[in-house]
Design a protein around this motif. Structure first.
Motif, PDB file in Angstrom:
ATOM      1  N   PRO A  61     -12.099  10.177 -12.810  1.00 13.25           N
ATOM      2  CA  PRO A  61     -12.877  10.355 -14.044  1.00 13.25           C
ATOM      3  C   PRO A  61     -12.779  11.774 -14.630  1.00 13.25           C
ATOM      4  O   PRO A  61     -12.878  11.950 -15.841  1.00 13.25           O
ATOM      5  CB  PRO A  61     -14.312  10.032 -13.617  1.00 13.25           C
ATOM      6  N   ASP A  62     -12.546  12.778 -13.765  1.00 15.56           N
ATOM      7  CA  ASP A  62     -12.421  14.152 -14.264  1.00 15.56           C
ATOM      8  C   ASP A  62     -10.977  14.500 -14.649  1.00 15.56           C
ATOM      9  O   ASP A  62     -10.635  15.660 -14.838  1.00 15.56           O
ATOM     10  CB  ASP A  62     -12.954  15.154 -13.237  1.00 15.56           C
ATOM     11  N   ASN A  63     -10.123  13.460 -14.734  1.00 12.60           N
ATOM     12  CA  ASN A  63      -8.712  13.578 -15.121  1.00 12.60           C
ATOM     13  C   ASN A  63      -7.815  14.221 -14.069  1.00 12.60           C
ATOM     14  O   ASN A  63      -6.669  14.556 -14.362  1.00 12.60           O
ATOM     15  CB  ASN A  63      -8.541  14.276 -16.477  1.00 12.60           C
ATOM     16  N   THR A  64      -8.308  14.418 -12.846  1.00 13.48           N
ATOM     17  CA  THR A  64      -7.443  14.865 -11.762  1.00 13.48           C
ATOM     18  C   THR A  64      -6.765  13.642 -11.148  1.00 13.48           C
ATOM     19  O   THR A  64      -7.194  12.513 -11.369  1.00 13.48           O
ATOM     20  CB  THR A  64      -8.235  15.616 -10.672  1.00 13.48           C
ATOM     21  N   TRP A  65      -5.715  13.874 -10.401  1.00 10.37           N
ATOM     22  CA  TRP A  65      -5.002  12.805  -9.716  1.00 10.37           C
ATOM     23  C   TRP A  65      -5.292  12.859  -8.224  1.00 10.37           C
ATOM     24  O   TRP A  65      -5.433  13.934  -7.652  1.00 10.37           O
ATOM     25  CB  TRP A  65      -3.501  12.934  -9.940  1.00 10.37           C
ATOM     26  N   LYS A  66      -5.336  11.681  -7.600  1.00  2.00           N
ATOM     27  CA  LYS A  66      -5.483  11.560  -6.151  1.00  2.00           C
ATOM     28  C   LYS A  66      -4.491  10.501  -5.658  1.00  2.00           C
ATOM     29  O   LYS A  66      -4.069   9.621  -6.419  1.00  2.00           O
ATOM     30  CB  LYS A  66      -6.906  11.130  -5.756  1.00  2.00           C
ATOM     31  N   ILE A  67      -4.146  10.589  -4.387  1.00  5.30           N
ATOM     32  CA  ILE A  67      -3.242   9.611  -3.773  1.00  5.30           C
ATOM     33  C   ILE A  67      -4.074   8.418  -3.321  1.00  5.30           C
ATOM     34  O   ILE A  67      -5.018   8.565  -2.555  1.00  5.30           O
ATOM     35  CB  ILE A  67      -2.489  10.242  -2.591  1.00  5.30           C
ATOM     36  N   ASN A  68      -3.702   7.238  -3.813  1.00 12.97           N
ATOM     37  CA  ASN A  68      -4.471   6.024  -3.535  1.00 12.97           C
ATOM     38  C   ASN A  68      -3.704   5.064  -2.623  1.00 12.97           C
ATOM     39  O   ASN A  68      -3.857   3.863  -2.710  1.00 12.97           O
ATOM     40  CB  ASN A  68      -4.849   5.336  -4.847  1.00 12.97           C
ATOM     41  N   GLY A  69      -2.860   5.617  -1.790  1.00 15.00           N
ATOM     42  CA  GLY A  69      -2.111   4.801  -0.847  1.00 15.00           C
ATOM     43  C   GLY A  69      -0.639   5.146  -0.865  1.00 15.00           C
ATOM     44  O   GLY A  69      -0.129   5.736  -1.818  1.00 15.00           O
ATOM     45  N   CYS A  70       0.022   4.788   0.213  1.00 19.45           N
ATOM     46  CA  CYS A  70       1.449   5.035   0.353  1.00 19.45           C
ATOM     47  C   CYS A  70       2.047   3.832   1.066  1.00 19.45           C
ATOM     48  O   CYS A  70       1.517   3.367   2.075  1.00 19.45           O
ATOM     49  CB  CYS A  70       1.686   6.315   1.155  1.00 19.45           C
ATOM     50  N   PHE A  71       3.132   3.332   0.531  1.00 21.50           N
ATOM     51  CA  PHE A  71       3.802   2.169   1.088  1.00 21.50           C
ATOM     52  C   PHE A  71       5.243   2.566   1.365  1.00 21.50           C
ATOM     53  O   PHE A  71       5.906   3.117   0.490  1.00 21.50           O
ATOM     54  CB  PHE A  71       3.725   1.011   0.080  1.00 21.50           C
ATOM     55  N   LEU A  72       5.728   2.322   2.575  1.00 22.10           N
ATOM     56  CA  LEU A  72       7.096   2.681   2.937  1.00 22.10           C
ATOM     57  C   LEU A  72       8.016   1.479   2.820  1.00 22.10           C
ATOM     58  O   LEU A  72       7.680   0.386   3.266  1.00 22.10           O
ATOM     59  CB  LEU A  72       7.149   3.233   4.360  1.00 22.10           C
ATOM     60  N   VAL A  73       9.185   1.712   2.220  1.00 22.58           N
ATOM     61  CA  VAL A  73      10.185   0.672   2.008  1.00 22.58           C
ATOM     62  C   VAL A  73      11.484   1.123   2.667  1.00 22.58           C
ATOM     63  O   VAL A  73      11.926   2.259   2.450  1.00 22.58           O
ATOM     64  CB  VAL A  73      10.420   0.437   0.496  1.00 22.58           C
ATOM     65  N   SER A  74      12.085   0.243   3.456  1.00 30.12           N
ATOM     66  CA  SER A  74      13.345   0.623   4.086  1.00 30.12           C
ATOM     67  C   SER A  74      14.457   0.678   3.043  1.00 30.12           C
ATOM     68  O   SER A  74      14.418  -0.003   2.022  1.00 30.12           O
ATOM     69  CB  SER A  74      13.712  -0.353   5.210  1.00 30.12           C
TER      70      SER A  74
END
Length: 120
Positions: free
Chosen positions: A101-114
């Motif tokens: 909401p304050d226009n900052t970015w956060k990491i909302n998950g990470c998915f690994l692909v071979s």
């Protein structure tokens, strides 16, 4: 959602800083880059770091990191990053990003692909 050049720079910096925190075993620092939802899911920096160490050794200790393009996957702003695992296996990390909401970015998950390829 459109991603500006400034957003792209910010997102890359955020991921680089989280990777640097993992490298220093700085759980609090790494946890701070996670979205509120991820933080709620793991509760503490220690729980988060344990999950990364066990489930994401390539993210925890990559041998090399190469940023690719930002894209949208199922409506999620996603930064693609090529990682070389500690044992030489290339993987693509899909970092799902969330604008706060304050226009900052956060990491909302990470998915690994071979990635098809041989060990280096």
């Amino acid at each position: 959602m459109e991603v500006t050049d400034n957003d792209a720079i910010t997102i890359r910096s955020l991921i680089e800083h989280q990777l640097a925190a993992f490298k220093k075993d700085d759980g609090e620092g790494a946890f701070a880059f996670a979205s509120p939802g991820i933080q709620a899911q793991f509760g503490t920096p220690e729980n988060f770091m344990q999950m990364v160490k066990i489930g994401y050794p390539t993210v925890y200790r990559p041998r090399s990191v190469f940023f690719e393009k930002i894209t949208a996957i199922q409506g999620n702003i996603t930064q693609q990053v090529l990682l070389l695992s500690p044992n030489g296996v290339p993987l693509r990390a899909l970092y799902f990003m969330e604008k706060q909401p304050d226009n900052t970015w956060k990491i909302n998950g990470c998915f690994l692909v071979s990635i098809e390829g041989k060990e280096i």
